[in-house]
Design a protein around this motif. Structure first.
Motif, PDB file in Angstrom:
ATOM      1  N   GLN A 325       0.852  -1.185   0.000  1.00  0.00           N
ATOM      2  CA  GLN A 325       0.000   0.000   0.000  1.00  0.00           C
ATOM      3  C   GLN A 325       0.889   1.236   0.000  1.00  0.00           C
ATOM      4  O   GLN A 325       1.973   1.206   0.574  1.00  0.00           O
ATOM      5  CB  GLN A 325      -0.920   0.030   1.227  1.00  0.00           C
ATOM      6  N   ILE A 327       0.774   5.884  -0.220  1.00  0.00           N
ATOM      7  CA  ILE A 327       0.081   7.171  -0.308  1.00  0.00           C
ATOM      8  C   ILE A 327       1.089   8.199  -0.777  1.00  0.00           C
ATOM      9  O   ILE A 327       2.133   8.394  -0.130  1.00  0.00           O
ATOM     10  CB  ILE A 327      -0.524   7.588   1.042  1.00  0.00           C
ATOM     11  N   LEU A 507       2.718  -0.021   4.597  1.00  0.00           N
ATOM     12  CA  LEU A 507       2.163   1.193   4.005  1.00  0.00           C
ATOM     13  C   LEU A 507       3.327   2.161   3.810  1.00  0.00           C
ATOM     14  O   LEU A 507       4.047   2.469   4.760  1.00  0.00           O
ATOM     15  CB  LEU A 507       1.101   1.811   4.916  1.00  0.00           C
ATOM     16  N   ASP A 516      -2.362   6.768  -5.384  1.00  0.00           N
ATOM     17  CA  ASP A 516      -2.462   5.994  -4.144  1.00  0.00           C
ATOM     18  C   ASP A 516      -2.975   4.583  -4.414  1.00  0.00           C
ATOM     19  O   ASP A 516      -3.773   4.342  -5.328  1.00  0.00           O
ATOM     20  CB  ASP A 516      -3.419   6.688  -3.165  1.00  0.00           C
ATOM     21  N   ILE A 518      -4.547   1.588  -1.805  1.00  0.00           N
ATOM     22  CA  ILE A 518      -4.915   1.282  -0.428  1.00  0.00           C
ATOM     23  C   ILE A 518      -5.803   0.050  -0.419  1.00  0.00           C
ATOM     24  O   ILE A 518      -6.752  -0.052  -1.212  1.00  0.00           O
ATOM     25  CB  ILE A 518      -5.638   2.473   0.236  1.00  0.00           C
ATOM     26  N   TYR A 519      -5.524  -0.877   0.502  1.00  0.00           N
ATOM     27  CA  TYR A 519      -6.313  -2.090   0.650  1.00  0.00           C
ATOM     28  C   TYR A 519      -7.157  -2.086   1.926  1.00  0.00           C
ATOM     29  O   TYR A 519      -8.041  -2.914   2.063  1.00  0.00           O
ATOM     30  CB  TYR A 519      -5.395  -3.318   0.639  1.00  0.00           C
ATOM     31  N   GLU A 520      -6.852  -1.210   2.858  1.00  0.00           N
ATOM     32  CA  GLU A 520      -7.624  -1.125   4.097  1.00  0.00           C
ATOM     33  C   GLU A 520      -8.805  -0.179   3.873  1.00  0.00           C
ATOM     34  O   GLU A 520      -8.608   1.026   3.653  1.00  0.00           O
ATOM     35  CB  GLU A 520      -6.742  -0.609   5.239  1.00  0.00           C
ATOM     36  N   LEU A 523      -9.044   2.805   6.323  1.00  0.00           N
ATOM     37  CA  LEU A 523      -8.036   3.820   6.049  1.00  0.00           C
ATOM     38  C   LEU A 523      -8.445   4.658   4.836  1.00  0.00           C
ATOM     39  O   LEU A 523      -8.332   5.892   4.857  1.00  0.00           O
ATOM     40  CB  LEU A 523      -6.677   3.158   5.814  1.00  0.00           C
ATOM     41  N   ALA A 524      -8.907   3.996   3.786  1.00  0.00           N
ATOM     42  CA  ALA A 524      -9.331   4.731   2.592  1.00  0.00           C
ATOM     43  C   ALA A 524     -10.496   5.661   2.907  1.00  0.00           C
ATOM     44  O   ALA A 524     -10.560   6.796   2.397  1.00  0.00           O
ATOM     45  CB  ALA A 524      -9.721   3.747   1.492  1.00  0.00           C
ATOM     46  N   VAL A 536      -8.554   8.288  -4.286  1.00  0.00           N
ATOM     47  CA  VAL A 536      -8.043   7.177  -3.503  1.00  0.00           C
ATOM     48  C   VAL A 536      -8.358   5.882  -4.232  1.00  0.00           C
ATOM     49  O   VAL A 536      -9.539   5.553  -4.435  1.00  0.00           O
ATOM     50  CB  VAL A 536      -8.640   7.154  -2.083  1.00  0.00           C
ATOM     51  N   ILE A 538      -8.933   2.301  -4.124  1.00  0.00           N
ATOM     52  CA  ILE A 538      -9.230   1.225  -3.179  1.00  0.00           C
ATOM     53  C   ILE A 538      -9.214  -0.085  -3.947  1.00  0.00           C
ATOM     54  O   ILE A 538     -10.032  -0.308  -4.838  1.00  0.00           O
ATOM     55  CB  ILE A 538     -10.595   1.431  -2.497  1.00  0.00           C
TER      56      ILE A 538
END
Length: 544
Positions: A325, A327, A507, A516, A518-520, A523-524, A536, A538
């Motif tokens: 992940q 950012i 991360l 970005d 992101i897998y959570e 968090l996203a 974002v 995802i």
């Protein structure tokens, strides 16, 4: 050398080396073999040299000598397959085969003439003196205390389980030939054969070799480039994922001007005229990967988990490793509160080390103001430092609320696996190493003692990493394995990372990461709430 001759030689060598007081017990078999190799005396006048491959033969000889040794007594202990010499006592009346010569101290004969025979006695004792009896730490202990000492030296069941769980079963290693090129290696073997050396071999050297890259602008008389494959003008460096494209946007270089050295990063560079190398391999050298790879994969396939939850990290059996992940953000202005809490933090800050660097730096005040404390309630912090940042980094640890508990040293090697001689940093000396401070979030108990997280695995790795240098600011991959063994699972974040730093279970935060990922889901959602305008990405893993 026959087994009987080897036994006699080892027996005499043990007598000499322990009578000289050069080594002490306890000592492992391999350490003892290294000491015998380095010991100057040649037992029984033999010209035979010990080799590292004699370790198994040495163990057999030691086991035989432990039952009967004419020169003294040998006490052994075997734990987890490792044979340790617990104590060796050499008889006091044994004369070593090669006593060390001592210089006679000059004296004033007239001043000492009145002392009669005292002078002769003193000089006689100073020149030829029988070795003192063994004074090892275990020499004065009783049999019961020696047994207690041997038990204390044995690893615990928990320690053995930890070592077995995280043991690297992939044992392949490709040694590099000291002659570098195949031509120099063949010449050295021919010369050794002509000289009749016992170490000469007729078979082809199976070590890794390199071939020089001779380009139109290369001047071999200049010797090796100090940076080799990390030279700014080398294609291997320009192809690095952490190097942005040329300003022109073209994937190919234009004709370069002539010059002795490489230019600056991101510019049209002058070609380096020093020698560079690449691995010299062809089909006749055999497969690139070791034949043991299939066995390693088979071991991985049949490996069974432990019934005891030893070293499972903060998540235990519920440990789940997400894909990489990242950012992309400005780390000086990003709101860290949306990230949540982490068990592990690693940071490679752009310290201001008062040198010209190919990237932007942050001031000491900006580093102290970093909101690192908001990312952890309990856990570990790994902080890379170099130069003057070694002191600033320690100060930042204190400001952020951490206690430094250890330090990892990365010794940098070049493409030929030699310690680099010309670093790109250092005011007084060229830096061939970097340091990574290890800090723990400061929590103390009622007695004022520092409290460590219960899920941290300690005592698994060493504090030295020897690894090859790659592109600017890229750290060795071995450090991730070290951290993941200390904390399996859990949330991990790397700050000031680049694309090559992204890896499963982590991360990564940085300003050169692209869109970005992101897998959570939670968090996203927090990032989308805080930054509605942010796109974002995802991904679909872990129910997202």
């Amino acid at each position: 050398m026959t087994d009987d001759h080897f036994t006699v030689v080892i027996s005499s060598a043990l007598r000499d080396v322990f009578a000289s007081g050069n080594i002490s017990t306890p000592i492992s078999t391999m350490d003892l073999l290294l000491a015998l190799i380095a010991f100057k005396a040649t037992p029984l006048g033999s010209q035979t040299l010990f080799r590292l491959t004699d370790s198994q033969r040495l163990e057999l000889v030691l086991e035989n000598l432990s039952s009967h040794w004419e020169h003294g007594t040998v006490t052994l202990s075997r734990d987890n397959g490792v044979l340790t010499i617990m104590d060796i006592h050499v008889n006091a009346n044994v004369d070593t085969a090669h006593p060390r010569k001592r210089k006679r101290v000059p004296v004033d004969e007239e001043a000492d003439s009145a002392t009669g025979d005292d002078l002769e006695e003193r000089t006689s004792r100073s020149i030829s003196r029988s070795p003192p009896p063994s004074t090892t730490p275990l020499g004065s202990l009783s049999k019961e205390l020696r047994e207690v000492y041997a038990i204390l030296q044995k690893s615990t069941a928990r320690g053995r389980l930890l070592a077995e769980r995280f043991h690297s079963v992939h044992g392949s290693f490709d040694p590099i030939c000291s002659h570098i090129t195949k031509e120099d290696c063949a010449k050295a073997r021919r010369d050794a054969s002509a000289a009749g050396s016992s170490q000469s071999t007729s078979h082809i050297c199976d070590r890794v070799h390199f071939r020089p890259l001779i380009r139109p602008h290369t001047d071999p008389s200049l010797g090796h480039c100090s940076y080799l494959n990390t030279c700014y003008s080398e294609p291997t460096y320009a192809q690095s994922p952490s190097i942005p494209s040329f300003p022109s946007g073209s994937a190919t270089r234009v004709s370069l001007p002539s010059g002795l050295g490489a230019g600056g990063r991101g510019k049209e560079k002058a070609p380096c005229r020093y020698l560079h190398f690449e691995v010299d391999w062809d089909e006749r050298d055999g497969p690139v990967t070791s034949a043991s790879d299939s066995g390693w994969k088979e071991k991985q396939r049949v490996r069974k988990p432990f019934k005891l939850e030893i070293g499972m990290g903060p998540d235990g059996k519920d440990m789940q490793v997400l894909p990489p992940q990242w950012i992309n953000c400005d780390l000086r202005r990003f709101d860290y509160s949306v990230l949540g809490k982490f068990h592990v933090i690693m940071a490679d800050p752009p310290w201001d080390i008062h040198m010209s660097l190919p990237y932007g730096t942050m001031t000491d005040d900006e580093m102290r103001a970093m909101p690192i404390p908001a990312l952890q309630d309990e856990g570990l912090l790994f902080l890379w430092v170099t130069g003057r940042a070694m002191e600033v980094g320690r100060e930042c640890l204190r400001v952020w609320g951490y206690t430094r508990v250890d330090e990892v040293v990365w010794v940098k090697t070049n493409q030929l696996q030699r310690v680099i001689r010309t670093g790109r940093t250092g005011h007084w000396l060229n830096h061939t190493k970097e340091h990574m401070l290890v800090g723990v979030k400061t929590h103390v108990d009622e007695a004022g003692n520092l409290k460590f997280p219960s899920w941290v695995n300690r005592g698994l790795d060493t504090d030295v990493i020897v690894s090859e240098v790659r592109e600017t600011s890229r750290k060795p991959d071995e450090v991730y394995g070290l951290i993941e063994r200390m904390c399996p699972g859990g949330r991990k974040v790397e700050i000031f990372g680049r694309k090559h730093n992204t890896r499963p279970g982590w991360l990564t935060l940085g300003n050169q990461l692209g869109p970005d990922q992101i897998y959570e889901q939670d968090l996203a959602a927090r990032i989308k709430t805080r930054y509605p305008e942010r796109q974002v990405g995802i991904s679909g893993a872990s129910g997202a």
